[in-house]
Scaffold this active site. Structure first.
Site, PDB file in Angstrom:
ATOM      1  CD  GLU A   1      -1.136  -2.236   2.264  1.00  0.00           C
ATOM      2  OE1 GLU A   1       0.042  -2.544   2.001  1.00  0.00           O
ATOM      3  OE2 GLU A   1      -1.801  -2.804   3.130  1.00  0.00           O
TER       4      GLU A   1
ATOM      5  CB  ALA B   1       9.580 -33.782 -15.477  1.00  0.00           C
TER       6      ALA B   1
ATOM      7  CB  ALA C   1       5.355 -41.837  -1.802  1.00  0.00           C
TER       8      ALA C   1
HETATM    9  N1  LIG Z   1      11.385 -36.658 -13.382  1.00  0.00           N
HETATM   10  C1  LIG Z   1      11.383 -36.051 -12.247  1.00  0.00           C
HETATM   11  O1  LIG Z   1      10.700 -35.052 -12.060  1.00  0.00           O
HETATM   12  C2  LIG Z   1      12.247 -36.579 -11.146  1.00  0.00           C
HETATM   13  C3  LIG Z   1      12.448 -35.801 -10.018  1.00  0.00           C
HETATM   14  C4  LIG Z   1      13.223 -36.331  -8.998  1.00  0.00           C
HETATM   15  C5  LIG Z   1      13.745 -37.592  -9.102  1.00  0.00           C
HETATM   16  N2  LIG Z   1      13.537 -38.318 -10.219  1.00  0.00           N
HETATM   17  C6  LIG Z   1      14.077 -39.689 -10.355  1.00  0.00           C
HETATM   18  O2  LIG Z   1      13.748 -40.410  -9.187  1.00  0.00           O
HETATM   19  C7  LIG Z   1      14.754 -41.362  -8.928  1.00  0.00           C
HETATM   20  C8  LIG Z   1      15.161 -41.287  -7.470  1.00  0.00           C
HETATM   21  O3  LIG Z   1      14.075 -41.743  -6.716  1.00  0.00           O
HETATM   22  P1  LIG Z   1      14.065 -41.837  -5.152  1.00  0.00           P
HETATM   23  O4  LIG Z   1      12.690 -42.214  -4.760  1.00  0.00           O
HETATM   24  O5  LIG Z   1      15.203 -42.671  -4.692  1.00  0.00           O
HETATM   25  O6  LIG Z   1      14.418 -40.325  -4.762  1.00  0.00           O
HETATM   26  P2  LIG Z   1      14.063 -39.413  -3.527  1.00  0.00           P
HETATM   27  O7  LIG Z   1      12.643 -39.499  -3.183  1.00  0.00           O
HETATM   28  O8  LIG Z   1      14.628 -38.100  -3.869  1.00  0.00           O
HETATM   29  O9  LIG Z   1      14.935 -39.986  -2.356  1.00  0.00           O
HETATM   30  C9  LIG Z   1      14.481 -41.036  -1.565  1.00  0.00           C
HETATM   31  C10 LIG Z   1      15.262 -41.043  -0.284  1.00  0.00           C
HETATM   32  O10 LIG Z   1      14.971 -39.874   0.447  1.00  0.00           O
HETATM   33  C11 LIG Z   1      15.283 -40.108   1.796  1.00  0.00           C
HETATM   34  N3  LIG Z   1      14.287 -39.555   2.676  1.00  0.00           N
HETATM   35  C12 LIG Z   1      14.469 -38.524   3.517  1.00  0.00           C
HETATM   36  N4  LIG Z   1      13.372 -38.254   4.185  1.00  0.00           N
HETATM   37  C13 LIG Z   1      12.440 -39.127   3.807  1.00  0.00           C
HETATM   38  C14 LIG Z   1      11.101 -39.346   4.180  1.00  0.00           C
HETATM   39  N5  LIG Z   1      10.476 -38.588   5.087  1.00  0.00           N
HETATM   40  N6  LIG Z   1      10.429 -40.341   3.586  1.00  0.00           N
HETATM   41  C15 LIG Z   1      11.021 -41.104   2.645  1.00  0.00           C
HETATM   42  N7  LIG Z   1      12.301 -40.939   2.256  1.00  0.00           N
HETATM   43  C16 LIG Z   1      13.004 -39.947   2.824  1.00  0.00           C
HETATM   44  C17 LIG Z   1      15.388 -41.644   1.948  1.00  0.00           C
HETATM   45  O11 LIG Z   1      16.752 -41.956   2.124  1.00  0.00           O
HETATM   46  P3  LIG Z   1      17.444 -41.897   3.578  1.00  0.00           P
HETATM   47  O12 LIG Z   1      16.609 -42.742   4.465  1.00  0.00           O
HETATM   48  O13 LIG Z   1      18.807 -42.377   3.341  1.00  0.00           O
HETATM   49  O14 LIG Z   1      17.425 -40.470   4.014  1.00  0.00           O
HETATM   50  C18 LIG Z   1      14.922 -42.165   0.624  1.00  0.00           C
HETATM   51  O15 LIG Z   1      15.551 -43.344   0.262  1.00  0.00           O
HETATM   52  C19 LIG Z   1      15.887 -41.055  -9.871  1.00  0.00           C
HETATM   53  O16 LIG Z   1      15.865 -41.995 -10.911  1.00  0.00           O
HETATM   54  C20 LIG Z   1      15.564 -39.703 -10.418  1.00  0.00           C
HETATM   55  O17 LIG Z   1      16.008 -39.541 -11.727  1.00  0.00           O
HETATM   56  C21 LIG Z   1      12.800 -37.835 -11.250  1.00  0.00           C
END
Ligand SMILES: NC(=O)c1ccc[n+]([C@@H]2O[C@H](COP(=O)([O-])OP(=O)(O)OC[C@H]3O[C@@H](n4cnc5c(N)ncnc54)[C@H](OP(=O)(O)O)[C@@H]3O)[C@@H](O)[C@H]2O)c1
Length: 353
Positions: A57, A159, A280
């Site tokens: 404002e 994506a 998730a």
């Molecule tokens: N296309 C897209 O938009 C996009 C974006 C992102 C990723 N990706 C793809 O996704 C893949 C990776 O998947 P991802 O599921 O492993 O990745 P993420 O969700 O980034 O990482 C998962 C990790 O996060 C940690 N984490 C920390 N806090 C958490 C919580 N509250 N709940 C659950 N996990 C938690 C866990 O490891 P710790 O327990 O060791 O902490 C878990 O293993 C790759 O292939 C990547 O290229 C694609």
């Protein structure tokens, strides 16, 4: 409620002005304001400046000068009545001699409430609640989420291919979407206070998570980069740890704890960039406010899916979203969705994480 068409146009413009400063005002709200002169023409515009700077404002009044006298101030949030880092906006409006104030969202905090009363006591006409929903779902959303839930607003961006894959079976994921869509992601990042990924994404993709321009150079204000890495898996050489922007490596046990940590740091708008496991966890906890799905016209047939296990086994329990916007983007499609929170089932339940 009588609102003129000039005031409605000014309100639309005020929302745009507020949206243009998203990402620069936290922990303050991104407010927009337009001052109309007595003849209904636009005399001044303003938006919240970074903390400590003038409110919307005051900026709009300064731009309007003497033309504000007898005019109307159109503002997305009720002018404050308290002295914080800056003086009360209600007093500035009274001093400027406006005759009328049109407001979208009534002030929800005890601290700053009373602006409308103060204006009315000074003989100024005040309309509250004009196009309130539009303002709440727009630039005021992050701040209102903070006021109501003491946590930042969360936008989950993903994506994917047509079959909902976020990476190929060999782990490669660059680039699923085209240039135009990726540029949109950088603009979206710039409106956020923090960008969050899980350790899986940091390890697999090694993203830098900065705001970059069309030439790939880091550009403008950089949001806080956040990696949730509970077991210390992310190597010191990860690009997200470079000095291009501040980074927080969090060991928060769950999304609610992480958001509390970020809220304490004045973060009000978070871009959750994945991956499927962390997304998730946020969805299961009911902590996603908006989804930006960028769909590429490609098929992979294999590879990780857009989101991990949500614990849902029956169609009746499916998480439901409403489509807010569908935008063609180069060859891709950008979808903006919001969870439908009023449905029964899991969505309304905060399960913790
Ligand atoms: N296309 C897209 O938009 C996009 C974006 C992102 C990723 N990706 C793809 O996704 C893949 C990776 O998947 P991802 O599921 O492993 O990745 P993420 O969700 O980034 O990482 C998962 C990790 O996060 C940690 N984490 C920390 N806090 C958490 C919580 N509250 N709940 C659950 N996990 C938690 C866990 O490891 P710790 O327990 O060791 O902490 C878990 O293993 C790759 O292939 C990547 O290229 C694609």
């Amino acid at each position: 409620m009588t609102v003129t068409s000039a005031e409605r146009s000014a309100m639309l413009r005020a929302r745009e002005l507020g949206a243009a400063v998203l990402g620069t005002t936290s922990p303050n709200p991104a407010v927009g304001a337009v001052v109309l002169a007595a003849d209904g023409s636009v005399a001044g515009e303003g938006a919240t400046q970074p903390p400590g700077g003038p409110h919307a404002e005051v900026q709009a009044l300064a731009a309007a000068g003497e033309r504000a006298r007898g005019g109307t101030a159109v503002v997305t949030l009720e002018p404050c009545a308290h002295t914080g880092r800056t003086g009360p906006c209600a007093d500035a409006l009274i001093a400027a001699g406006v005759a009328r104030v049109v407001v979208a969202v009534p002030e929800p905090t005890e601290l700053a409430v009373g602006g409308a009363d103060r204006l009315r006591a000074a003989g100024i006409e005040v309309e509250l609640g004009v196009e309130q929903d539009e303002a709440e779902l727009g630039a005021l959303g992050p701040w209102l989420t903070g006021v109501r839930e003491q946590r930042p607003q969360v936008i989950w961006k993903v994506a994917a291919t047509l079959d909902g894959r976020v990476a190929a079976a060999d782990g490669s994921s660059r680039w699923i979407t085209g240039e135009q869509t990726r540029a949109a992601v950088h603009r979206l990042r710039a409106t956020c206070d923090a960008v969050v990924v899980g350790s899986g994404t940091a390890v697999t993709d090694d993203p830098q998570l900065t705001v970059r321009d069309a030439d790939g150079r880091n550009a403008g204000r950089q949001p806080l980069r956040v990696v949730v890495d509970r077991r210390g898996r992310v190597p010191e050489t990860a690009r997200v740890l470079d000095d291009a922007a501040p980074t927080l490596v969090s060991r928060a046990a769950g999304p609610a704890e992480l958001l509390a940590e970020l809220y304490e740091r004045d973060v009000r708008r978070v871009l959750l960039e994945g991956g499927p496991t962390l997304a998730a966890a946020f969805l299961r906890a009911g902590l996603v406010d908006e989804v930006a799905v960028h769909l590429a016209p490609k098929l992979l047939g294999a590879g990780p899916s857009l989101v991990g296990d949500l614990g849902i086994t029956a169609i009746a329990d499916a998480l439901q979203f409403e489509t807010v916007e569908i935008l063609p983007s180069g060859g891709d499609v950008q979808l903006r969705l919001r969870p439908t929170r009023h449905t029964g089932g899991r969505q309304s339940v905060r399960e913790g994480s």
